[in-house]
Design an enzyme around this catalytic site. Structure first.
Site, short mmCIF file in Angstrom:
data_model
loop_
_atom_site.label_atom_id
_atom_site.label_comp_id
_atom_site.label_asym_id
_atom_site.label_seq_id
_atom_site.Cartn_x
_atom_site.Cartn_y
_atom_site.Cartn_z
N HIS A 1 0.82 -1.21 0.00
CA HIS A 1 0.00 0.00 0.00
C HIS A 1 0.86 1.26 0.00
CE1 HIS A 1 -3.64 2.33 0.73
NE2 HIS A 1 -3.02 2.96 1.70
N HIS B 1 -9.90 3.77 -1.03
CA HIS B 1 -10.21 3.31 0.32
C HIS B 1 -11.09 2.07 0.19
CE1 HIS B 1 -9.88 5.20 4.54
NE2 HIS B 1 -8.69 5.15 3.98
N HIS C 1 -10.51 -1.61 0.91
CA HIS C 1 -10.72 -2.56 2.00
C HIS C 1 -11.53 -1.96 3.14
CE1 HIS C 1 -8.20 -5.15 -0.21
NE2 HIS C 1 -7.55 -5.74 0.78
N ARG D 1 -7.08 16.22 2.67
CA ARG D 1 -5.87 16.64 3.40
C ARG D 1 -4.64 16.58 2.51
NH1 ARG D 1 -8.36 13.50 7.05
NH2 ARG D 1 -6.78 11.86 6.95
N GLN E 1 -10.40 3.62 10.07
CA GLN E 1 -10.43 4.88 10.80
C GLN E 1 -11.87 5.40 10.92
OE1 GLN E 1 -9.09 4.37 7.76
NE2 GLN E 1 -7.01 5.17 7.63
N ASP F 1 -0.06 15.23 5.25
CA ASP F 1 -1.20 14.78 6.04
C ASP F 1 -0.91 13.41 6.62
OD1 ASP F 1 -1.93 13.06 3.60
OD2 ASP F 1 -3.63 12.70 4.93
N GLU G 1 -3.89 5.60 12.73
CA GLU G 1 -4.32 6.38 11.56
C GLU G 1 -5.55 7.22 11.88
OE1 GLU G 1 -4.51 3.89 8.09
OE2 GLU G 1 -2.49 3.11 8.39
N GLN H 1 -7.90 10.22 12.14
CA GLN H 1 -8.10 11.16 11.03
C GLN H 1 -7.97 12.62 11.46
OE1 GLN H 1 -9.04 9.94 7.49
NE2 GLN H 1 -7.64 8.70 8.69
N ASP I 1 -4.21 8.77 -11.76
CA ASP I 1 -4.87 7.47 -11.89
C ASP I 1 -4.90 6.73 -10.56
OD1 ASP I 1 -2.33 6.13 -11.50
OD2 ASP I 1 -1.91 6.40 -13.62
N GLY J 1 -0.95 9.65 -8.70
CA GLY J 1 -1.95 8.61 -8.60
C GLY J 1 -1.77 7.73 -7.38
#
Length: 709
Positions: free
Chosen positions: A34, A87, A89, A108, A233, A261, A305, A307, A480, A517
């Site tokens: 990721h 986002h 999963h 962000r 999150q 961010d 994580e 937010q 992309d 991307g």
């Protein structure tokens, strides 16, 4: 969480010792697929990202593109930022919070560049619409996007919604954001100078989202909806709105040297990447981080994580001014450390828990060398077609039906820039600072890339560019979001590699630099891999903010511009009727076709323009009919009515000769018939005839609203 043995050996060799538990967790997350793109980065060099209009290309939180100035009122050059994130999963495990925090994260990323967010576009992919679980996910995702976007005051102006069986176990939520900044306010994520302070601004840190980066780098398990919930999150849009306004003031006052961010891998990811980009290090005291929960340990503080948080590099003399702005907006604030010329170091209650070279942590992940299998080509096995039943099935299919149920939940006019609203080929935003209309198109067609990954991806790029041209805009740049299944499976990686090459090749043909991307792999579940899905968000520009509508005027001649193909591969007709076919042949001069269409769209004699894509000419015509305007149209056969070759459009014009002249030597122009004032679509297809009025078409196309309301 656990660091793979092969990675642990590399880390141990670099450090000359075993990593601490906190270091091991940091490496596991920052070296995950990721964050590090270990399977995809070797492929991404296929993209061209350069151009005179490109100010900041790939590698920052968002890309920055220079707008043409059409007599705007700003003394400084006007820039737009572009970013896109997935986002996926999280949106399966918790559709509401997963989608909402996807919006928050990409906004962000925009703030990190010193920009003010002015538009969102979401591209959503779900399983079969007839399934109850699909509708549950769709409703939750749309509600999450709308609640968050509406609350922070950023309009959602476009996107796409697609349904395909192979997303049943793994939906996709891809969100793009456009921001506005000028050359004097631009900020990057590159740390500037040792001795500057690192400031954490925004919500307090909790335990939510722990291990989110590593979670996003694994196949979804059967029990993911319950077992992986802690990795998702929880968003707070009202704090995000305060953060947006505080960021604007910080940038206006020149208080930010660099910014990042807090997204994947939390504080550890943001702070280490920020200093690594500047070739620097950091000393961070983790206990100074403002926390929401008691007794948090070092690993939790580093990787959470939570937010609505930003990390800023600030000059020592500006710290008090930053603190005052934080207090003004009632935002949490911590001076967590400073930039150094050494390693990336984190201490917790006097103990050193991280001491590693920042560049090794942020960029040292080894790339994967994976096997591929060439995608197979479909055979030709076309069904027999009854005109009326095929028309009703295709026009009323969830993929081609009206998405009004989705976009009516979004505030798409806040900010007073939206000149063309959702439901059109492309959104159009008024950037008055430059006197320029900015057009935005975002999406992909999984049926195309499932049928033919390489050519389907080329078609996705051409389709998005055609959407812009239909509004009279010329493409400027693209970002992309490349979504694929488990890259360790050679067949899956082969199909993913093909969409990367296809997208890159067509963007190059269209002279569209791909300036940034996101890659999302391991979108694989017990239901199998997703189709390779290359979401593309393309930004275009034009002088002024006017554009021809998609709805017919009722008084002009209807022309089909562009070259079709005798192929139904990837079409909605085959999805509804069964069978298979080769994928359509795309034009060899795609850039010329797009440029000619943009010129025609800007002609005063043009009354309406609508591109031909999903569902073919049948759906294009159905979408142009209103209660006050119909059409009499004749085509040769069912293939001509339902094939989906992109790079074509229906133009209603008062001057057919001018359209023919614009496309002379570029692409054929075919007379379809005449627009009428009776609100009925009359089709003559070979020996068959069909008449459908606007009310019947609206009923067919309202399947999402009728099933979900």
């Amino acid at each position: 969480m656990s660091l793979p043995d092969s990675d642990r050996e590399l880390v141990t060799a670099e450090l000359g010792r075993d990593p601490t538990p906190t270091e091991a967790a940091l490496f596991e997350n920052l070296w995950s697929e990721h964050c590090a793109y270990r399977s995809s980065r070797p492929l991404l060099s296929a993209f061209s990202s350069e151009g005179d209009q490109v100010v900041v290309g790939p590698g920052d939180d968002a890309a920055v593109v220079r707008l043409p100035d059409n007599d705007g009122d700003s003394d400084a050059e006007t820039y737009v930022t572009m970013g896109i994130e997935s986002h996926n999963h999280p949106s399966y495990v918790d559709p509401y919070d997963g989608a909402a925090t996807g919006v928050g994260g990409i906004v962000r990323d925009t703030l990190s560049m010193g920009a003010y967010p002015i538009a969102l576009a979401d591209s959503l992919y779900f399983g079969d619409f007839d399934r109850e679980h699909t509708r549950y996910l769709l409703e939750g995702v749309v509600e999450g996007i709308s609640d968050y976007g509406n609350a922070i005051g950023v309009p959602t102006v476009g996107g796409s919604v697609e349904f395909h069986d192979d997303y049943e176990g793994n939906p996709l939520v891809n969100v793009a954001c456009v921001g506005l900044v000028d050359e004097e306010r631009l900020v990057t994520a590159e740390a500037q100078e040792a001795g500057n302070k690192l400031v954490l601004l925004g919500n307090a840190t909790g335990r939510d989202g722990l291990g989110g980066a590593s979670f996003a780098s694994e196949d979804l398990a059967e029990d993911a909806e319950t077992e992986d919930r802690p990795a998702v999150q929880v968003g707070d849009p009202y704090s995000e709105k305060l953060l947006i306004e505080a960021n604007e003031e910080l940038v206006d006052d020149g208080l930010v040297q660099a910014a990042r961010d807090l997204g994947a891998a939390g504080l550890g990811g943001a702070s280490s990447e920020l200093v690594a980009k500047g070739g620097l290090g950091a000393d961070i005291e983790l206990e100074r981080v403002h926390q929401r929960e008691p007794n948090m340990n070092a690993l939790e503080i580093v990787l959470a994580e939570s937010q609505e948080r930003m990390c800023y590099e600030v000059r020592p003399e500006d710290v008090e001014a930053v603190e005052a702005i934080a207090a003004k907006y009632d935002l949490g604030y911590s001076i967590i450390g400073e930039v150094t010329a050494g390693n990336y170091v984190c201490t917790f209650e006097g103990e050193t828990v991280v001491d590693v070279p920042a560049e090794f942590l942020a960029d040292g992940a080894p790339m994967n060398d994976l096997a591929t299998v060439e995608p197979s080509q479909p055979s030709r096995d076309r069904p027999d077609v009854d005109l009326q039943s095929a028309f009703e099935a295709v026009v009323g299919a969830p993929n081609t039906a009206s998405k009004r149920w989705v976009y009516r939940q979004y505030d798409h006019e806040v900010g007073a820039r939206t000149a063309r609203k959702p439901g059109d080929d492309a959104a159009l935003l008024a950037v008055r600072e430059a006197g320029t209309g900015v057009a935005l198109s975002s999406g992909a067609v999984p049926a195309w890339t499932d049928c033919a990954p390489y050519d389907g991806a080329r078609a996705v790029a051409l389709e998005n560019a055609t959407n812009l041209a239909a509004k009279g805009a010329t493409p400027l740049a693209a970002v992309d979001c490349l979504n694929g299944g488990n890259p360790e499976k050679p067949e899956v990686y082969g199909r993913f590699s093909a969409i990367v090459d296809g997208l890159a090749d067509m963007c190059r043909e269209l002279s569209i630099p791909v300036v940034g991307g996101n890659v999302s792999l391991y979108n694989d579940s017990v239901a199998g891999p997703i189709p390779p899905t290359p979401t593309l968000a393309v930004l275009g520009a034009k002088a002024g903010y006017d554009a021809p509508p998609t709805a017919l005027d009722g008084s002009g001649t209807l022309l089909l511009v562009g070259r079709g193909s005798d192929a139904l591969g990837g079409s909605e007709l085959l999805a509804q009727e069964g069978g298979s076919d080769t994928f359509p042949t795309l034009p060899e001069n795609a850039g010329d076709v797009v440029a000619a269409l943009a010129a025609v769209a800007n002609d005063d004699a043009t009354l309406a323009v609508h591109d031909v894509s999903n569902g073919g000419l049948a759906v294009t015509l159905a979408e142009m009919i209103t209660s006050a305007a119909g059409a009499d149209v004749a085509v040769d056969d069912a293939v001509a009515l339902f094939e989906e070759t992109p790079g074509r459009a229906v133009v209603e014009t008062a001057d057919p000769a001018a359209v023919e002249a614009a496309f002379d030597g570029i692409a054929p122009v075919t007379t379809l018939g005449e627009a009428t004032d009776d609100g009925t679509l009359r089709l003559s297809v070979g020996d068959e005839n069909l008449a459908v009025d606007a009310e019947a078409i609206a009923s067919l196309r309202d399947v999402l609203a009728s099933e979900l309301d």
